[in-house]
Design a protein around this motif. Structure first.
Motif, short mmCIF file in Angstrom:
data_model
loop_
_atom_site.label_atom_id
_atom_site.label_comp_id
_atom_site.label_asym_id
_atom_site.label_seq_id
_atom_site.Cartn_x
_atom_site.Cartn_y
_atom_site.Cartn_z
N ALA A 46 62.77 12.65 92.71
CA ALA A 46 63.72 13.96 92.88
C ALA A 46 62.60 14.82 92.85
CB ALA A 46 64.35 14.87 91.68
N THR A 47 61.32 14.16 91.57
CA THR A 47 60.09 14.86 92.08
C THR A 47 59.08 14.41 93.40
OG1 THR A 47 60.21 14.60 89.57
CG2 THR A 47 57.52 14.95 90.43
N ALA A 48 59.32 13.24 93.90
CA ALA A 48 58.71 13.72 94.72
C ALA A 48 59.24 14.39 96.31
CB ALA A 48 58.45 12.14 94.97
N HIS A 49 60.47 14.44 96.12
CA HIS A 49 61.31 14.84 96.99
C HIS A 49 62.17 16.08 97.01
CE1 HIS A 49 59.98 11.06 99.68
NE2 HIS A 49 60.32 10.74 97.86
N SER A 50 61.53 17.30 96.61
CA SER A 50 62.12 18.36 97.01
C SER A 50 63.63 18.21 97.12
CB SER A 50 61.76 19.18 96.87
OG SER A 50 61.96 20.67 96.29
N GLY A 51 64.83 18.45 96.68
CA GLY A 51 65.93 18.87 97.54
C GLY A 51 66.35 17.72 97.48
N MET A 52 66.43 16.50 97.07
CA MET A 52 67.05 15.21 96.79
C MET A 52 68.02 15.37 96.48
SD MET A 52 65.92 11.48 98.01
CE MET A 52 64.86 11.80 99.66
N ILE A 53 69.33 15.27 96.28
CA ILE A 53 69.72 15.09 95.37
C ILE A 53 70.33 14.13 94.78
CG2 ILE A 53 73.01 15.48 94.42
CD1 ILE A 53 72.44 17.40 97.53
N ARG A 54 70.35 14.01 93.18
CA ARG A 54 70.61 12.56 92.82
C ARG A 54 71.68 12.29 91.73
NH1 ARG A 54 67.41 16.15 90.28
NH2 ARG A 54 66.92 15.75 87.89
N ILE A 55 72.61 11.59 91.68
CA ILE A 55 73.78 10.82 90.09
C ILE A 55 72.94 9.35 90.64
CG2 ILE A 55 75.97 10.92 91.06
CD1 ILE A 55 76.14 12.16 93.55
N ARG A 56 73.74 9.67 89.24
CA ARG A 56 73.16 8.08 87.97
C ARG A 56 74.98 7.29 87.89
NH1 ARG A 56 74.03 5.73 83.84
NH2 ARG A 56 73.00 4.09 82.82
N ALA A 57 74.69 6.24 89.27
CA ALA A 57 75.85 5.37 89.37
C ALA A 57 76.02 4.04 88.78
CB ALA A 57 76.59 5.62 90.08
N ASP A 58 76.62 3.03 88.35
CA ASP A 58 76.24 2.13 88.47
C ASP A 58 77.90 1.65 89.10
OD1 ASP A 58 76.79 -0.80 87.65
OD2 ASP A 58 76.16 -0.48 85.10
N LEU A 59 77.34 0.93 90.19
CA LEU A 59 78.77 0.33 90.97
C LEU A 59 79.65 -0.62 90.26
CD1 LEU A 59 77.53 1.42 94.24
CD2 LEU A 59 78.34 3.11 93.13
N ARG A 60 78.85 -1.20 89.83
CA ARG A 60 79.38 -2.32 89.15
C ARG A 60 80.74 -1.80 87.95
NH1 ARG A 60 74.65 -4.44 85.62
NH2 ARG A 60 74.53 -2.72 85.39
N ASP A 61 80.71 -0.41 87.46
CA ASP A 61 81.77 -0.60 87.16
C ASP A 61 82.54 0.69 87.47
OD1 ASP A 61 81.89 0.61 83.36
OD2 ASP A 61 81.40 2.40 84.80
N ALA A 62 83.66 0.55 86.59
CA ALA A 62 84.86 1.37 87.38
C ALA A 62 84.85 2.83 86.87
CB ALA A 62 86.38 0.84 86.88
N GLN A 63 84.62 3.04 85.87
CA GLN A 63 84.23 4.33 85.40
C GLN A 63 83.17 5.17 86.12
OE1 GLN A 63 84.72 3.88 81.33
NE2 GLN A 63 86.99 4.42 80.94
N SER A 64 82.20 4.33 86.13
CA SER A 64 81.01 4.92 86.42
C SER A 64 81.55 5.57 88.48
CB SER A 64 79.84 4.50 86.58
OG SER A 64 78.81 4.94 87.31
N ARG A 65 81.92 4.85 88.94
CA ARG A 65 81.96 4.15 91.06
C ARG A 65 83.08 6.28 90.32
NH1 ARG A 65 83.16 -0.81 90.18
NH2 ARG A 65 85.44 -0.98 90.16
#
Length: 142
Positions: A46-65
């Motif tokens: 996000a710091t390096a690329h203004s406007g890039m949207i980020r979402i923290r997600a662990d795709l191993r975890d059903a609740q995170s997905r």
């Protein structure tokens, strides 16, 4: 797919091939939504690329997905390209670590199937028009 003005969901978008793809598509004028497990890597992008949207997600975890699927419509009405880079392969021939096998299946296969099957408007994945899907993979090494 047009060259610019797309909305892309790029899983594993902070390292290696995923990072390169996110940076390139973003530079071409596309809206890049990146996911990753590590918040500090998302913040670096996000710091390096203004406007890039980020979402923290662990795709191993059903609740995170599930949280990822629920969050998408609040960010964008649709995603017209899914680039799935999140994944790993660490089993070497003869391995019997089934916990690792389950994580590989959840990350590399189940998360992609779920994202593709949730193309309804409620998930933010385009239910109409074109929605492409790309999968990257890395080979295990000793």
């Amino acid at each position: 797919m047009q060259r610019g003005d797309n909305t892309l969901l790029i899983t594993g978008g902070t390292r290696s091939i995923g990072r390169g793809r996110a940076e390139r598509f973003h530079a071409l004028g596309n809206r890049a939504i990146i996911t990753a497990r590590r918040q500090e890597l998302l913040d670096d992008m996000a710091t390096a690329h203004s406007g890039m949207i980020r979402i923290r997600a662990d795709l191993r975890d059903a609740q995170s997905r599930a949280a990822l699927y629920a969050q998408l419509p609040t960010i964008t009405p649709s995603v017209n390209l899914l680039i799935n880079n999140a994944g790993f392969e660490s089993l070497l021939p003869g391995s019997t670590d089934f916990a690792v096998s389950r994580d590989i299946i959840k990350t590399n296969i189940l998360s992609v199937l779920e994202l593709r099957s949730r193309r309804a408007a409620s998930s933010g994945i385009s239910a109409h028009g074109s929605c492409g899907c790309s999968r990257s993979a890395t080979l295990p090494h000793e």
